[in-house]
Scaffold this motif. Structure first.
Motif, PDB file in Angstrom:
ATOM      1  N   PRO A   1       0.823  -1.230   0.000  1.00  0.00           N
ATOM      2  CA  PRO A   1       0.000   0.000   0.000  1.00  0.00           C
ATOM      3  C   PRO A   1       0.851   1.271   0.000  1.00  0.00           C
ATOM      4  N   ARG A   2       1.986   1.229   0.696  1.00  0.00           N
ATOM      5  CA  ARG A   2       2.875   2.398   0.695  1.00  0.00           C
ATOM      6  C   ARG A   2       3.414   2.654  -0.703  1.00  0.00           C
ATOM      7  N   ALA A   3       3.803   1.608  -1.412  1.00  0.00           N
ATOM      8  CA  ALA A   3       4.324   1.774  -2.775  1.00  0.00           C
ATOM      9  C   ALA A   3       3.259   2.346  -3.707  1.00  0.00           C
ATOM     10  N   ILE A   4       2.010   1.873  -3.569  1.00  0.00           N
ATOM     11  CA  ILE A   4       0.924   2.386  -4.404  1.00  0.00           C
ATOM     12  C   ILE A   4       0.710   3.873  -4.125  1.00  0.00           C
ATOM     13  N   ALA A   5       0.685   4.237  -2.841  1.00  0.00           N
ATOM     14  CA  ALA A   5       0.501   5.650  -2.475  1.00  0.00           C
ATOM     15  C   ALA A   5       1.644   6.507  -2.998  1.00  0.00           C
ATOM     16  N   ALA A   6       2.872   5.996  -2.915  1.00  0.00           N
ATOM     17  CA  ALA A   6       4.037   6.768  -3.371  1.00  0.00           C
ATOM     18  C   ALA A   6       4.039   6.960  -4.882  1.00  0.00           C
ATOM     19  N   VAL A   7       3.736   5.914  -5.625  1.00  0.00           N
ATOM     20  CA  VAL A   7       3.754   6.003  -7.092  1.00  0.00           C
ATOM     21  C   VAL A   7       2.638   6.931  -7.580  1.00  0.00           C
ATOM     22  N   LEU A   8       1.426   6.775  -7.048  1.00  0.00           N
ATOM     23  CA  LEU A   8       0.322   7.641  -7.457  1.00  0.00           C
ATOM     24  C   LEU A   8       0.585   9.095  -7.055  1.00  0.00           C
ATOM     25  N   GLY A   9       1.139   9.294  -5.860  1.00  0.00           N
ATOM     26  CA  GLY A   9       1.467  10.650  -5.415  1.00  0.00           C
ATOM     27  C   GLY A   9       2.523  11.295  -6.285  1.00  0.00           C
ATOM     28  N   THR A  10       3.510  10.519  -6.704  1.00  0.00           N
ATOM     29  CA  THR A  10       4.554  11.033  -7.593  1.00  0.00           C
ATOM     30  C   THR A  10       3.977  11.449  -8.941  1.00  0.00           C
ATOM     31  N   CYS A  11       3.161  10.581  -9.545  1.00  0.00           N
ATOM     32  CA  CYS A  11       2.553  10.898 -10.851  1.00  0.00           C
ATOM     33  C   CYS A  11       1.657  12.129 -10.751  1.00  0.00           C
ATOM     34  N   LEU A  12       0.893  12.213  -9.662  1.00  0.00           N
ATOM     35  CA  LEU A  12      -0.007  13.352  -9.477  1.00  0.00           C
ATOM     36  C   LEU A  12       0.774  14.649  -9.360  1.00  0.00           C
ATOM     37  N   SER A  13       1.845  14.646  -8.574  1.00  0.00           N
ATOM     38  CA  SER A  13       2.641  15.865  -8.374  1.00  0.00           C
ATOM     39  C   SER A  13       3.341  16.295  -9.661  1.00  0.00           C
ATOM     40  N   ILE A  14       3.839  15.335 -10.445  1.00  0.00           N
ATOM     41  CA  ILE A  14       4.499  15.676 -11.708  1.00  0.00           C
ATOM     42  C   ILE A  14       3.509  16.323 -12.664  1.00  0.00           C
ATOM     43  N   ALA A  15       2.276  15.782 -12.736  1.00  0.00           N
ATOM     44  CA  ALA A  15       1.256  16.364 -13.607  1.00  0.00           C
ATOM     45  C   ALA A  15       0.910  17.784 -13.158  1.00  0.00           C
ATOM     46  N   VAL A  16       0.827  17.999 -11.836  1.00  0.00           N
ATOM     47  CA  VAL A  16       0.511  19.330 -11.312  1.00  0.00           C
ATOM     48  C   VAL A  16       1.610  20.325 -11.668  1.00  0.00           C
ATOM     49  N   VAL A  17       2.874  19.911 -11.550  1.00  0.00           N
ATOM     50  CA  VAL A  17       3.997  20.795 -11.905  1.00  0.00           C
ATOM     51  C   VAL A  17       3.911  21.199 -13.372  1.00  0.00           C
ATOM     52  N   THR A  18       3.637  20.248 -14.248  1.00  0.00           N
ATOM     53  CA  THR A  18       3.544  20.546 -15.680  1.00  0.00           C
ATOM     54  C   THR A  18       2.399  21.517 -15.962  1.00  0.00           C
ATOM     55  N   ILE A  19       1.276  21.305 -15.305  1.00  0.00           N
ATOM     56  CA  ILE A  19       0.127  22.200 -15.489  1.00  0.00           C
ATOM     57  C   ILE A  19       0.457  23.607 -15.013  1.00  0.00           C
ATOM     58  N   GLN A  20       1.125  23.724 -13.862  1.00  0.00           N
ATOM     59  CA  GLN A  20       1.460  25.044 -13.326  1.00  0.00           C
ATOM     60  C   GLN A  20       2.423  25.791 -14.248  1.00  0.00           C
ATOM     61  N   ILE A  21       3.370  25.084 -14.846  1.00  0.00           N
ATOM     62  CA  ILE A  21       4.290  25.735 -15.776  1.00  0.00           C
ATOM     63  C   ILE A  21       3.532  26.202 -17.016  1.00  0.00           C
ATOM     64  N   ASN A  22       2.553  25.419 -17.469  1.00  0.00           N
ATOM     65  CA  ASN A  22       1.717  25.848 -18.592  1.00  0.00           C
ATOM     66  C   ASN A  22       0.931  27.104 -18.253  1.00  0.00           C
ATOM     67  N   VAL A  23       0.353  27.142 -17.042  1.00  0.00           N
ATOM     68  CA  VAL A  23      -0.389  28.328 -16.602  1.00  0.00           C
ATOM     69  C   VAL A  23       0.542  29.535 -16.539  1.00  0.00           C
ATOM     70  N   MET A  24       1.757  29.299 -16.076  1.00  0.00           N
ATOM     71  CA  MET A  24       2.765  30.356 -16.009  1.00  0.00           C
ATOM     72  C   MET A  24       3.046  30.935 -17.394  1.00  0.00           C
ATOM     73  N   SER A  25       3.230  30.066 -18.369  1.00  0.00           N
ATOM     74  CA  SER A  25       3.516  30.505 -19.732  1.00  0.00           C
ATOM     75  C   SER A  25       2.334  31.270 -20.325  1.00  0.00           C
TER      76      SER A  25
END
Length: 499
Positions: free
Chosen positions: A117-141
């Motif tokens: 369960p920890r691995a599932i939470a970590a992998v999903l959390g990582t993917c979610l945060s990476i997507a959020v970073v990409t979206i924020q950079i797009n909003v910035m541009s």
């Protein structure tokens, strides 16, 4: 010429100030614990601004203003749910005494339910945060291109992203927290200036604005109680949002020194979030009063049409600051999930060398930030893809991770099998709803998969054999003492008010 380059100079000055502040905080050698949670020595006010800056990204204004303008009271009520969420987190924080030494939600999940369960939470959390970073950079541009014509928006976007990568990589959570204070204060001040500008632009008094809004059906509070499919969808999505929003905010609970400090932080965040959401609502209402016939896509061009270069510079700084603060916090979350949770799940033991762990965390920030920047800046069409992916990852994270996390906070100690059964049921329920139910009634599942997850965990726990020591535990002595202190403080405050 100078007049038109003034917004550019303002943005460059803001980025330079942010970089210098971040590097100043990052100048000393730090341990991995300091990098992850800052040794839990933050002032309460600093963490309040950090939570606000992390939660209220640039997209809150960019998308919130047009939606409130077009939808009306239903979206306004939906927006204020966020304040209720923060109050809920303050109450949850009081019960997190057993987990305050952890670095992430994934570690808390792992301490109760085991490695998988920890691995599932970590992998999903990582993917979610990476997507959020990409979206924020797009909003910035997008924000830079919307307000500044004298330079290619890619150039400033790359510069802003490199700035946030630099201080997030070198200084960890302390540099992020300090720069978030600057960015959040800048956001609040500039939002107040924008409200003043739009109010003057209406040419009406405050009383006239109120009377005109009362004549609009979609802004009347009674319209919210019209029972229909939209209201049901709003309730389900609102409850889903109430569980999902804590994902970035709850990470800041781990930087608090104690459950009491976490409680104070989110109580104050509740108040400030009401003010910020009220500001966003005010911007939408003032635009509607001035011109009620705009399309959603025309709202921001309309705002900027008669605005001076100085005001445009302020708008860019406002959006830039909040997107950077959201992006840097998510980059930091990725670094902890990768260097701490995913590595320990793979190795099966704690990392022996904190130096290697710290290097891996910094390398994760650098690589993740650069990849997100390249994807967002040089492939602008990826924005819709990231929104699409982000929505599915967020749903998956909420359906699988949030229910066992909340149950753990309330004293449930389940086995790994119990948690995995709940996670599987949550995902399957969501897939089945989208496949067979949603096409018929046109309503998304909302929070129902989370409920199914929790019920499945309870059924698995009580119907299947469990190892020794699993089940519900009562409140420990620390939690009881904290509740007594809070009750005593409330009585004392009440007596002071009566005097």
């Amino acid at each position: 010429m100078i007049l038109y380059t003034f917004p550019l100079l303002m943005v460059l000055a803001f980025l330079l100030l942010t970089l210098l502040l971040g590097l100043y905080v990052s100048k000393k050698e730090i341990t991995y614990r300091e990098y992850a949670v800052g040794n839990k020595r933050f002032h309460t006010t600093t963490l309040v601004f950090t939570v606000l800056a992390t939660t209220f990204g640039g997209g809150i204004i960019m998308s919130g203003v047009p939606n409130i303008y077009a939808i009306g009271m239903k979206f306004i009520v939906f927006s204020f749910i966020m304040a209720l969420v923060f109050y809920t987190i303050s109450l949850l924080g009081l019960r997190m005494g057993a987990f305050m030494k952890h670095f992430s939600i994934a570690e808390t999940i792992g301490s109760i339910y085991g490695k998988y369960p920890r691995a599932i939470a970590a992998v999903l959390g990582t993917c979610l945060s990476i997507a959020v970073v990409t979206i924020q950079i797009n909003v910035m541009s997008f924000a830079i291109g919307m307000c500044i014509d004298s330079i290619n928006p890619r150039t400033l976007t790359v510069l802003a992203t490199l700035v946030l990568i630099a201080y997030a990589m070198l200084g960890g959570v302390r540099a992020i927290a300090i720069t978030d204070v600057l960015q959040c204060i800048t956001f609040i001040v500039i939002m107040a200036l924008l409200i003043k500008f739009l109010f003057i632009k209406t040419g009406k008094s405050f009383l006239e604005v109120v009377l005109l809004l009362q004549q609009q059906e979609k802004f009347q509070f009674s319209s919210f109680f019209q029972v229909n499919r939209n209201l049901l969808m709003l309730v389900l999505n609102g409850l889903w949002l109430a569980f999902l929003l804590p994902i970035p905010a709850i990470q800041r609970v781990y930087t608090a020194s104690s459950p009491i400090q976490a409680y104070k932080i989110f109580l104050r965040v509740t108040l400030f979030s009401i003010i910020i959401i009220g500001g966003v609502v005010s911007i939408s209402l003032l635009i509607f009063i001035k011109n009620p016939t705009l399309l959603q896509t025309e709202i921001w061009p309309y705002i900027l049409a008669d605005m001076s270069p100085a005001y445009k510079g302020c708008i860019v700084i406002c959006l830039l600051g909040m997107t950077m603060s959201t992006a840097d916090s998510n980059l930091h979350a990725v670094s902890i999930l990768v260097s701490h949770d995913i590595v320990e799940c793979i190795r099966g033991i704690k990392v022996a060398s904190h130096i290697h762990q710290l290097r891996l965390a910094k390398l994760t920030v650098l690589v993740t930030g650069l990849l997100a920047m390249i994807a967002a800046v040089y492939y602008p069409d990826i924005f819709q893809l990231c929104i699409y992916i982000n929505s599915y990852i967020a749903v998956a994270f909420g359906d699988t991770v949030i229910p066992p996390f909340i149950l753990a906070i309330f004293g449930f100690r389940g086995s790994s099998r119990t948690a995995l059964i709940g996670m599987a049921v949550g995902i399957l329920f969501d897939v089945a709803w989208d496949q067979w139910v949603k096409p018929e009634i046109e309503i998304s599942a909302g929070c129902l998969p989370m409920v199914a997850n929790g019920l499945a965990m309870m059924a698995a726990h009580y119907l299947l054999p469990q190892p020794e020591g699993k089940g519900w535990i009562g409140k420990n002595d620390q939690q009881k003492r904290m509740e007594q202190l809070i009750r005593a403080f409330k009585r004392y405050k009440k007596n002071i008010d009566l005097r």
